[in-house]
Design an enzyme around this catalytic site. Sequence first.
Site, short mmCIF file in Angstrom:
data_model
loop_
_atom_site.label_atom_id
_atom_site.label_comp_id
_atom_site.label_asym_id
_atom_site.label_seq_id
_atom_site.Cartn_x
_atom_site.Cartn_y
_atom_site.Cartn_z
N PRO A 77 0.81 -1.23 0.00
CA PRO A 77 0.00 0.00 0.00
C PRO A 77 0.84 1.27 0.00
CG PRO A 77 0.09 -0.91 2.21
CD PRO A 77 0.84 -1.87 1.33
N HIS A 113 2.84 4.67 -2.33
CA HIS A 113 2.59 5.61 -3.43
C HIS A 113 3.11 5.08 -4.77
CE1 HIS A 113 1.95 8.76 -0.24
NE2 HIS A 113 0.99 9.04 -1.09
N HIS A 153 -12.79 -17.02 8.59
CA HIS A 153 -11.86 -17.53 9.61
C HIS A 153 -10.43 -17.40 9.12
CE1 HIS A 153 -11.07 -20.01 13.22
NE2 HIS A 153 -10.04 -20.48 12.51
N GLU A 185 -6.53 -18.34 9.23
CA GLU A 185 -5.75 -19.54 9.54
C GLU A 185 -5.03 -19.38 10.88
OE1 GLU A 185 -2.41 -22.28 7.29
OE2 GLU A 185 -2.37 -20.12 6.96
N GLN A 191 -13.68 -21.44 17.84
CA GLN A 191 -14.56 -20.67 16.97
C GLN A 191 -14.85 -21.41 15.67
OE1 GLN A 191 -13.86 -16.37 16.43
NE2 GLN A 191 -12.30 -16.52 18.01
N ASP A 215 -3.29 -5.60 14.22
CA ASP A 215 -4.03 -6.54 13.37
C ASP A 215 -3.76 -6.17 11.92
OD1 ASP A 215 -5.80 -8.18 12.04
OD2 ASP A 215 -7.47 -7.82 13.41
N ARG A 256 -4.52 -8.05 9.26
CA ARG A 256 -5.34 -8.81 8.32
C ARG A 256 -6.20 -7.89 7.46
NH1 ARG A 256 -8.22 -12.64 12.61
NH2 ARG A 256 -8.25 -10.60 13.65
N THR A 300 -19.21 -13.53 13.95
CA THR A 300 -17.97 -12.86 14.35
C THR A 300 -18.17 -12.06 15.63
OG1 THR A 300 -16.16 -11.43 13.59
CG2 THR A 300 -18.39 -10.72 13.05
N LYS A 339 -13.51 -6.81 11.10
CA LYS A 339 -13.93 -7.75 10.05
C LYS A 339 -15.32 -7.40 9.55
CE LYS A 339 -13.09 -12.02 10.99
NZ LYS A 339 -13.19 -13.36 11.63
#
EC number: 4.1.99.12
Length: 424
Positions: free
Chosen positions: A146, A148, A259, A261, A278, A335, A337, A358, A363
């Site tokens: 992410p 420029h 979910h 991994e 979960q 986090d 993700r 969740t 998320k």
Amino acid sequence: MVTCEAGIASVQQAIKDIADGNFVIVIDRESRENEGDLILAGEKVSAEKMAFLLSHTTGIVCASVTREQARVLDLPAMVQENQCAFKTAFTVSVDASSGITTGVSAADRTRTVQLLSDPTSISQSFVRPGHVFPLVSQPGGVVKRPGHTEASMDLMRLAGMYPCGIFAELVNADHSMMRQQQILDFAEQHGFTVITVDDLITYRWTFDSLVEHVSSARIPTKYGEFFIHVYKSIIDGTEHFALVKGDIREQESVPVRVHSECLTGDVLGSCRCDCGAQLDMAMRYIAEQGLGVIVYLRGQEGRGIGFGHKIQAYALQDLGYDTVEANLQLSFPIDAREYGVAAQILKDLRLTSVRLITHNPKKFFELQRLGIHILDRIVLPVIVSSENERYLRTKKDRMGHWLNFPVLNESEDEYETVERTSCC
């Protein structure tokens, strides 16, 4: 609050502006450089536009190029060991080998950029070092990295331009870096479109096809029969899968669990987290409903920091750090993700709307932002043990997870939405 639709509309305008030969401004994430860059298509550059760029930026003019362009033009990495915090892929700097004087003037740098944007240019078209700084864009663009450089390259591709964009960092009159409000004021003054890197990431996950279906098969489990559908990311080659129960096509209100991994929890039965529990409860719930999907995202160990680093974080937790502090101590985000792959898999499965299983607000809202129609949230019990209680409380107190359980000194029979286990 800026909506997803507003962000997409801004990207669409930015693409048009690039195609028309106008500047656009891209603002970086706060967690990275947290600044704004003026970006222009290399093939649309003029001495006048270059002079404007030099007048309002640091004056360090960068040009995004592909790996293939860097190879053809003989643009090796500037250094053998890249020590830049964000691994910005500088090559040797260049000047045009003809048609310039010192190489530093607006006209001279315009000539150099024009050659970088010319598909007939060869290695001998340039001398090294020079006053324009090519940067090699990562394949996959902003979805992969992410920055420029990648934002510039993505905008060139989306606008149908030759893959070379020029950009430089905006500064104030005193040459301090412009920050968000100053950037917005500058854009309004000059009539420039402003987007963020995250706007561009959302746009690409919304309109580009970034996963491909690989294979499908029936899979019997302890909770009955599911179908497994394997998908491959075209960005990094990682294979993910969806477990599907029932005929979900065009269905409303389908139970869905996304979910991440977790080998230690899902396979080894680790009690440090509740991941395995979960996953197990989600499979059981969906089997009981006779309808639902579990999207299993691989490569997201340790909330996206990788398996080896997750184990390092475990060692820090044994020294007293909580799960948030451990990630930060290792110089990782709390986090890391992202859920673009999950959104594309769900769209490919042709769900009309979902009920998301969740406790994680990030998320929930990110999937909404990526175009998943979420009707409501399904709350399954929290599995608490002596090993994971602090971990769960940290997720609730420091990460804002929607977990509802009492304080430590309350008796077990007061737990209403929590299941306790003697595990570990």
